[in-house]
Structures are given as C-alpha cells and as structure tokens.
Design a protein around this motif. Structure first.
Motif, mmCIF file in Angstrom:
data_model
loop_
_atom_site.group_PDB
_atom_site.id
_atom_site.type_symbol
_atom_site.label_atom_id
_atom_site.label_comp_id
_atom_site.label_asym_id
_atom_site.label_seq_id
_atom_site.Cartn_x
_atom_site.Cartn_y
_atom_site.Cartn_z
ATOM 1 N N PHE A 299 -6.939 15.661 8.372
ATOM 2 C CA PHE A 299 -5.900 15.924 9.381
ATOM 3 C C PHE A 299 -4.965 14.726 9.559
ATOM 4 C CE2 PHE A 299 -9.644 18.445 10.919
ATOM 5 C CZ PHE A 299 -9.151 19.696 10.556
ATOM 6 N N VAL A 300 -4.597 14.077 8.462
ATOM 7 C CA VAL A 300 -3.796 12.852 8.560
ATOM 8 C C VAL A 300 -2.409 13.117 9.130
ATOM 9 C CG1 VAL A 300 -2.932 12.979 6.173
ATOM 10 C CG2 VAL A 300 -3.114 10.757 7.338
ATOM 11 N N ASP A 301 -1.797 14.266 8.818
ATOM 12 C CA ASP A 301 -0.474 14.560 9.355
ATOM 13 C C ASP A 301 -0.523 14.705 10.873
ATOM 14 O OD1 ASP A 301 0.466 14.540 6.780
ATOM 15 O OD2 ASP A 301 0.397 16.708 6.534
ATOM 16 N N GLU A 302 -1.610 15.316 11.368
ATOM 17 C CA GLU A 302 -1.774 15.441 12.811
ATOM 18 C C GLU A 302 -2.033 14.072 13.441
ATOM 19 O OE1 GLU A 302 -4.427 18.065 15.986
ATOM 20 O OE2 GLU A 302 -4.209 18.733 13.910
ATOM 21 N N ALA A 303 -2.773 13.227 12.752
ATOM 22 C CA ALA A 303 -3.019 11.874 13.256
ATOM 23 C C ALA A 303 -1.710 11.106 13.397
ATOM 24 C CB ALA A 303 -3.984 11.127 12.340
ATOM 25 N N LEU A 304 -0.841 11.229 12.407
ATOM 26 C CA LEU A 304 0.455 10.558 12.459
ATOM 27 C C LEU A 304 1.262 11.042 13.661
ATOM 28 C CD1 LEU A 304 2.421 8.617 10.938
ATOM 29 C CD2 LEU A 304 3.364 10.664 9.852
ATOM 30 N N ALA A 305 1.276 12.352 13.881
ATOM 31 C CA ALA A 305 2.014 12.910 15.012
ATOM 32 C C ALA A 305 1.422 12.453 16.339
ATOM 33 C CB ALA A 305 2.008 14.435 14.925
ATOM 34 N N HIS B 127 0.835 -1.210 0.000
ATOM 35 C CA HIS B 127 0.000 0.000 0.000
ATOM 36 C C HIS B 127 0.867 1.256 0.000
ATOM 37 C CE1 HIS B 127 -3.913 -1.817 0.182
ATOM 38 N NE2 HIS B 127 -3.673 -2.446 1.313
ATOM 39 N N LEU B 128 1.963 1.248 0.752
ATOM 40 C CA LEU B 128 2.846 2.409 0.762
ATOM 41 C C LEU B 128 3.463 2.649 -0.612
ATOM 42 C CD1 LEU B 128 4.705 2.039 4.181
ATOM 43 C CD2 LEU B 128 2.983 3.735 3.563
ATOM 44 N N GLU B 129 3.679 1.582 -1.371
ATOM 45 C CA GLU B 129 4.198 1.711 -2.737
ATOM 46 C C GLU B 129 3.199 2.370 -3.672
ATOM 47 O OE1 GLU B 129 7.216 -1.326 -4.583
ATOM 48 O OE2 GLU B 129 5.499 -2.393 -3.793
ATOM 49 N N SER B 130 1.916 2.068 -3.499
ATOM 50 C CA SER B 130 0.924 2.396 -4.527
ATOM 51 C C SER B 130 -0.073 3.485 -4.148
ATOM 52 C CB SER B 130 0.147 1.130 -4.906
ATOM 53 O OG SER B 130 -0.540 0.613 -3.773
ATOM 54 N N HIS B 131 -0.251 3.749 -2.879
ATOM 55 C CA HIS B 131 -1.287 4.693 -2.464
ATOM 56 C C HIS B 131 -0.939 6.102 -2.937
ATOM 57 C CE1 HIS B 131 -4.281 6.722 0.040
ATOM 58 N NE2 HIS B 131 -4.771 5.531 0.353
ATOM 59 N N THR B 132 -1.954 6.841 -3.373
ATOM 60 C CA THR B 132 -1.702 8.205 -3.847
ATOM 61 C C THR B 132 -1.247 9.128 -2.718
ATOM 62 O OG1 THR B 132 -4.056 8.727 -3.563
ATOM 63 C CG2 THR B 132 -3.322 8.021 -5.760
ATOM 64 N N LYS B 133 -1.571 8.769 -1.472
ATOM 65 C CA LYS B 133 -1.134 9.543 -0.308
ATOM 66 C C LYS B 133 -0.481 8.590 0.682
ATOM 67 C CE LYS B 133 -4.568 13.208 -0.819
ATOM 68 N NZ LYS B 133 -5.640 13.999 -0.157
ATOM 69 N N PRO B 134 0.834 8.405 0.589
ATOM 70 C CA PRO B 134 1.510 7.422 1.438
ATOM 71 C C PRO B 134 1.277 7.616 2.926
ATOM 72 C CG PRO B 134 2.984 8.212 -0.285
ATOM 73 C CD PRO B 134 1.760 9.058 -0.353
ATOM 74 N N VAL B 135 1.121 8.857 3.379
ATOM 75 C CA VAL B 135 0.925 9.085 4.807
ATOM 76 C C VAL B 135 -0.402 8.488 5.281
ATOM 77 C CG1 VAL B 135 -0.093 11.384 4.483
ATOM 78 C CG2 VAL B 135 1.036 10.803 6.655
ATOM 79 N N VAL B 136 -1.416 8.479 4.423
ATOM 80 C CA VAL B 136 -2.685 7.836 4.775
ATOM 81 C C VAL B 136 -2.473 6.335 4.940
ATOM 82 C CG1 VAL B 136 -5.034 7.332 4.007
ATOM 83 C CG2 VAL B 136 -4.076 9.621 3.673
ATOM 84 N N ARG C 25 -7.340 17.185 17.964
ATOM 85 C CA ARG C 25 -8.653 17.561 17.446
ATOM 86 C C ARG C 25 -9.608 16.374 17.585
ATOM 87 N NH1 ARG C 25 -7.924 21.848 13.297
ATOM 88 N NH2 ARG C 25 -5.684 22.035 12.856
ATOM 89 N N ALA C 26 -10.862 16.680 17.861
ATOM 90 C CA ALA C 26 -11.865 15.617 17.919
ATOM 91 C C ALA C 26 -11.964 14.890 16.584
ATOM 92 C CB ALA C 26 -13.224 16.200 18.307
ATOM 93 N N GLU C 27 -11.812 15.640 15.473
ATOM 94 C CA GLU C 27 -11.901 15.015 14.147
ATOM 95 C C GLU C 27 -10.797 13.963 13.951
ATOM 96 O OE1 GLU C 27 -13.086 19.413 13.323
ATOM 97 O OE2 GLU C 27 -11.866 18.276 14.745
#
Length: 249
Positions: A212-218, A122-131, A190-192
């Motif tokens: 807010f995926v970058d915040e989720a990662l953090a 998935h990390l190879e192919s996903h359009t947004k690797p962080v997701v 964030r609640a979201e």
C-alpha cells in the motif's frame, strides 16, 4: 576572493528581475540558504545549468548588502537518471520541495545534506521510485524531529486495534477511535499502512517493496502540509498521479 565556498543542492528557483534567479539551496556547510544567481536565465550564462532544481555544485558565494551572490560554480551532478524518467523526476521534485519548506534557514545541518544526496540516488536507481520516496520522507521527518507516532495512539499510548484507524496531523500520528473525536483533521487509513510506516526508520536504505505504498505517500502529505503551513504543489501533484495510477486510471 569569495566570502565562502559551499557544496550545494538546488531545492528551488524563482525568477528575479529581467535575467536573474533566486535559488534556495541545501548546503553541507551552512544548511538551507537563499542566494542570487545573476544572469542565470540567459541561455549563455555559465550559471544557467546549475540553477535548476536537483542540480548539485560547488559554489563560490560573495556577500552583498542584502543577498549572497553566486560568483563561480563547478557542477557536480544533475541526477540525470531523474531527469530522463517522468516518475522519478516527479518524486525528486516532490522531495526537494519538502526540504525547502520545512528546514530552518541559515542553520548548518550536514545530516540533512547527506540524507538528501542519498535519497536522490535511491530515487534514480530504485525499481519502485515511490518506495524510495516514502522512505526518504520518513527519514527526513525523523532527522528534523517531526516523525509522527504510527503504531501507538498519541493520546492513550494504546496499540492499534482498528482495521481502519485514524491519523491526525494535529495530534501527531495515530489516534484511537475513542480519542479521535477532538481532532477535526482526522482521516482514516489502513492499519497495514501504519505498520509499514512505523518500520521504515529502521531501514538504512529503502526496502525493495512496501505494501500500500501509494496510500502511505498520500497519508504523509497532510502531515507535511501541517508542518510547512503551506501548500506543496509538487507533492500534491505526485500524490494525485500515484493515486490515479493505483486506481487504474
């Protein structure tokens, strides 16, 4: 004859002696193991290529008095799509660092092996690797028994009511405003973000997007540091890079 044959993904490598490498592997048959690849640092060595993190191979292992040794190797894939893209490579190295840090040693865990293979694809192919990375981290937390509680307070079992709720790694997830005081490691999010993280275990594959995926990662990083009881440099660097990007740096 070799003592055993394993299907392996290289999680980590360390130099040993003048030309050897110590490898931490996740194997389908034996779980996470440490082995020695003798001469792997020599450019002409047949073990040089397969001793890089993210490489996968079928390995023949021989048991010594103190170490298991790689005697033969049949490369399978090096996830080339990760190695040709800096962002994807950063995500891949961050993910295998987590597997190396938190999985038990010498305990068969075929579910973890299959999950890691799927996650790297998935990390190879996903359009947004962080997701894909956040999804992969949540799946690993789930199968290893460390998944935090995101939607309900771990102390009171009340649903989220704050726009900026607290998370506490020591508590094990979301803590409400009134219950958060004893947890000195608490931090706001964030609640979201919590709603999004709570839904991810239901997905068999990474969603196309995540708010807010970058915040989720953090937000996941302190939980991993608490579980591993160690610094996680690849993950710390990846979080900084994505937060810097999010801030427009």
């Amino acid at each position: 004859m070799p003592d055993k044959t394993v299907h392996a993904i290289v999680l980590r490598r360390r130099d040993s002696g003048e030309s050897d490498r110590k490898l931490t592997l996740l194997t389908e048959e034996c779980g996470k193991i440490d082995v020695l690849a003798k001469g792997a640092r020599k450019s002409a060595s047949r073990l040089s290529g397969i001793s890089e993190p993210l490489s996968t191979a079928v390995l023949n292992l021989a048991e010594g008095k103190r170490n298991s040794f790689v005697t033969q190797a049949q490369p399978l894939t090096s996830f080339r799509g990760l190695r040709t893209d800096f962002e994807r490579l950063s995500c891949g190295l961050a993910l295998v660092e987590l597997y190396a840090a938190v999985l038990p040693i010498d305990e068969p865990f075929p579910e973890a092996y299959e999950l890691l293979k799927r996650s790297l694809r998935h990390l190879e192919s996903h359009t947004k690797p962080v997701v894909a990375l956040v999804w992969a981290e949540i799946q690993l937390l789930s199968i290893s028994g460390f998944l935090p509680q995101f939607e309900r307070c771990v102390v009171t079992d009340h649903a989220i009511v704050e726009a900026r709720p607290f998370l506490s790694p020591r508590a094990g997830g979301y803590v409400s405003e009134t219950a958060a005081v004893p947890y000195t490691d608490r931090f706001r999010t964030r609640a979201e973000v919590l709603y999004g993280l709570a839904r991810l275990p239901e997905f068999d594959d990474p969603p196309n997007n995540m708010k807010f995926v970058d915040e989720a990662l953090a937000d996941l990083l302190p939980f991993w540091q608490n579980i591993a009881e160690a610094q996680l440099p690849a993950n710390e660097t990846t979080v900084r890079e994505f937060r810097h990007r999010e801030a427009g740096g």
